[in-house]
Design a protein around this motif. Structure first.
Motif, PDB file in Angstrom:
ATOM      1  N   UNK A   2      -4.096   2.015  -1.843  1.00 51.84           N
ATOM      2  CA  UNK A   2      -4.684   1.528  -0.716  1.00 51.84           C
ATOM      3  C   UNK A   2      -3.746   1.607   0.573  1.00 51.84           C
ATOM      4  N   UNK A   3      -2.406   1.439   0.403  1.00 51.92           N
ATOM      5  CA  UNK A   3      -1.494   1.927   1.537  1.00 51.92           C
ATOM      6  C   UNK A   3      -1.655   3.311   1.962  1.00 51.92           C
ATOM      7  N   UNK A   4      -1.588   4.169   1.371  1.00 50.19           N
ATOM      8  CA  UNK A   4      -1.644   5.705   1.264  1.00 50.19           C
ATOM      9  C   UNK A   4      -3.034   6.124   2.297  1.00 50.19           C
ATOM     10  N   UNK A   5      -4.134   5.049   1.807  1.00 53.57           N
ATOM     11  CA  UNK A   5      -5.425   5.438   2.507  1.00 53.57           C
ATOM     12  C   UNK A   5      -6.167   6.280   1.456  1.00 53.57           C
ATOM     13  N   UNK A   6      -5.713   6.477   0.183  1.00 50.36           N
ATOM     14  CA  UNK A   6      -6.373   7.375  -0.789  1.00 50.36           C
ATOM     15  C   UNK A   6      -7.507   6.589  -1.257  1.00 50.36           C
ATOM     16  N   UNK A   7      -8.850   6.950  -0.824  1.00 46.91           N
ATOM     17  CA  UNK A   7     -10.082   5.864  -1.292  1.00 46.91           C
ATOM     18  C   UNK A   7     -10.521   6.311  -2.562  1.00 46.91           C
ATOM     19  N   UNK A   8     -10.183   7.784  -2.939  1.00 41.79           N
ATOM     20  CA  UNK A   8     -10.578   8.248  -4.264  1.00 41.79           C
ATOM     21  C   UNK A   8      -9.554   7.515  -5.296  1.00 41.79           C
ATOM     22  N   UNK A  48       3.940  -1.260  -2.250  1.00 45.56           N
ATOM     23  CA  UNK A  48       3.942  -1.194  -1.172  1.00 45.56           C
ATOM     24  C   UNK A  48       5.189  -0.512  -0.483  1.00 45.56           C
ATOM     25  N   UNK A  49       6.268  -1.369  -0.669  1.00 40.56           N
ATOM     26  CA  UNK A  49       7.464  -1.013  -0.033  1.00 40.56           C
ATOM     27  C   UNK A  49       7.822   0.443  -0.560  1.00 40.56           C
ATOM     28  N   UNK A  50       7.635   0.652  -2.032  1.00 39.84           N
ATOM     29  CA  UNK A  50       7.904   2.231  -2.445  1.00 39.84           C
ATOM     30  C   UNK A  50       7.142   3.014  -1.859  1.00 39.84           C
ATOM     31  N   UNK A  51       5.907   2.698  -1.664  1.00 41.10           N
ATOM     32  CA  UNK A  51       4.841   3.790  -0.942  1.00 41.10           C
ATOM     33  C   UNK A  51       5.034   4.175   0.447  1.00 41.10           C
ATOM     34  N   UNK A  52       5.593   3.058   1.254  1.00 39.09           N
ATOM     35  CA  UNK A  52       6.070   3.307   2.662  1.00 39.09           C
ATOM     36  C   UNK A  52       7.263   4.293   2.760  1.00 39.09           C
ATOM     37  N   UNK A  53       8.296   3.840   1.897  1.00 43.63           N
ATOM     38  CA  UNK A  53       9.502   4.918   1.859  1.00 43.63           C
ATOM     39  C   UNK A  53      10.316   4.175   0.757  1.00 43.63           C
ATOM     40  N   UNK A  54      10.912   4.950  -0.029  1.00 40.91           N
ATOM     41  CA  UNK A  54      11.549   4.424  -1.402  1.00 40.91           C
ATOM     42  C   UNK A  54      12.594   3.679  -0.991  1.00 40.91           C
ATOM     43  N   UNK A  92      15.423  -7.295  -3.012  1.00 41.65           N
ATOM     44  CA  UNK A  92      14.687  -8.578  -2.720  1.00 41.65           C
ATOM     45  C   UNK A  92      13.408  -8.421  -3.460  1.00 41.65           C
ATOM     46  N   UNK A  93      12.724  -6.995  -3.504  1.00 39.75           N
ATOM     47  CA  UNK A  93      11.785  -7.040  -4.318  1.00 39.75           C
ATOM     48  C   UNK A  93      11.948  -7.146  -5.833  1.00 39.75           C
ATOM     49  N   UNK A  94      13.118  -6.578  -6.357  1.00 38.65           N
ATOM     50  CA  UNK A  94      13.475  -6.870  -7.765  1.00 38.65           C
ATOM     51  C   UNK A  94      13.426  -8.383  -8.079  1.00 38.65           C
ATOM     52  N   UNK A  95      14.078  -9.134  -7.100  1.00 33.54           N
ATOM     53  CA  UNK A  95      14.180 -10.568  -7.517  1.00 33.54           C
ATOM     54  C   UNK A  95      13.056 -11.142  -7.365  1.00 33.54           C
ATOM     55  N   UNK A 126       5.259   4.616  -7.822  1.00 32.14           N
ATOM     56  CA  UNK A 126       6.058   6.018  -7.626  1.00 32.14           C
ATOM     57  C   UNK A 126       4.996   7.215  -7.939  1.00 32.14           C
ATOM     58  N   UNK A 127       4.502   7.122  -9.223  1.00 28.88           N
ATOM     59  CA  UNK A 127       3.673   8.351  -9.421  1.00 28.88           C
ATOM     60  C   UNK A 127       2.633   8.350  -8.586  1.00 28.88           C
ATOM     61  N   UNK A 128       1.810   7.460  -8.016  1.00 31.79           N
ATOM     62  CA  UNK A 128       0.628   7.350  -7.384  1.00 31.79           C
ATOM     63  C   UNK A 128       0.978   7.697  -5.852  1.00 31.79           C
ATOM     64  N   UNK A 129       2.045   7.163  -5.327  1.00 33.57           N
ATOM     65  CA  UNK A 129       2.432   7.497  -4.137  1.00 33.57           C
ATOM     66  C   UNK A 129       2.703   9.140  -3.948  1.00 33.57           C
ATOM     67  N   UNK A 130       3.171   9.659  -4.928  1.00 31.29           N
ATOM     68  CA  UNK A 130       3.187  11.193  -4.807  1.00 31.29           C
ATOM     69  C   UNK A 130       1.710  11.468  -5.115  1.00 31.29           C
TER      70      UNK A 130
END
Length: 209
Positions: free
Chosen positions: A101-107, A150-156, A162-165, A185-189
């Motif tokens: 959703x963040x990357x805009x990959x509709x498929x 979403x954070x991982x997708x924007x940039x690692x 804070x996300x882990x907590x 991470x896999x689908x970010x790639x």
């Protein structure tokens, strides 16, 4: 395949683009000519892992390097199908859908949203993610998963303690947090690859507005 050839490799398609994120079955067409199915060898089928994938234009593009495709596919299967421990399948799919959703990959979003809806039995919340984006209120556990993805997708580097907590506070243990990270991470790639070598096509019966 439909389309008009502009040179030996590049295709121009007239099929409608999807105009919204959806759980409907979105199509996909490649910019380049896939490897011919009738020329696949046992080396190629070994790279595909599952022989029926030979009918997919996407996998017949990647099968030009069978060893890398095999490694990619085995990682994919382990992340999403190896659910004996760790995160439930629905929430692994949720992480992938959020990244898409963040990357805009509709498929990719359509595929993983369908899985998330199926395994969670909660299509309304999944549709809220598709319709409203990562700001949708899905309940704190899902909100924490979506925020981490979403954070991982924007940039690692945007993914931090804070996300882990937040994930821990939502009830996830270390193995489940690891599954969130791997799925996103896999689908970010994978999103970036699909968006680079082809484009989504509107579901059957849908035309662009």
């Amino acid at each position: 395949m439909t389309g008009t050839t502009t040179d030996a490799r590049t295709y121009v398609y007239d099929a409608a683009h999807p105009h919204a994120f959806t759980r409907a079955e979105v199509g996909w067409v490649p910019w380049l000519e896939p490897f011919p199915e009738d020329e696949l060898t046992e080396r190629h089928y070994n790279g595909l892992v599952d022989r029926p994938r030979a009918s997919s234009d996407y996998f017949r593009l990647l099968v030009r390097d069978p060893e890398i495709l095999r490694a990619r596919t085995l990682v994919d299967k382990d992340i999403f199908y190896n659910t004996a421990e760790g995160l439930p399948r629905a929430e692994r799919e949720l992480a992938a859908a959020a990244a898409s959703r963040v990357n805009g990959c509709v498929f990719c979003a359509s595929v993983h949203a369908r899985f998330a809806a199926h395994y969670s039995k909660d299509p309304e919340r999944v549709d809220a993610l598709l319709d409203e984006g990562i700001s949708a209120d899905l309940g704190e556990r899902w909100n924490a998963i979506v925020a981490a993805a979403a954070a991982l997708t924007a940039t690692p580097l945007a993914f931090d303690t804070t996300h882990v907590a937040r994930l821990r506070d939502a009830g996830l243990d270390d193995l489940e947090i690891s599954d969130v990270i791997h799925g996103a991470a896999f689908f970010n790639w994978a999103n970036r690859l699909m968006l680079s070598i082809g484009r989504a096509v509107a579901p059957a019966g849908e035309s662009a507005p």
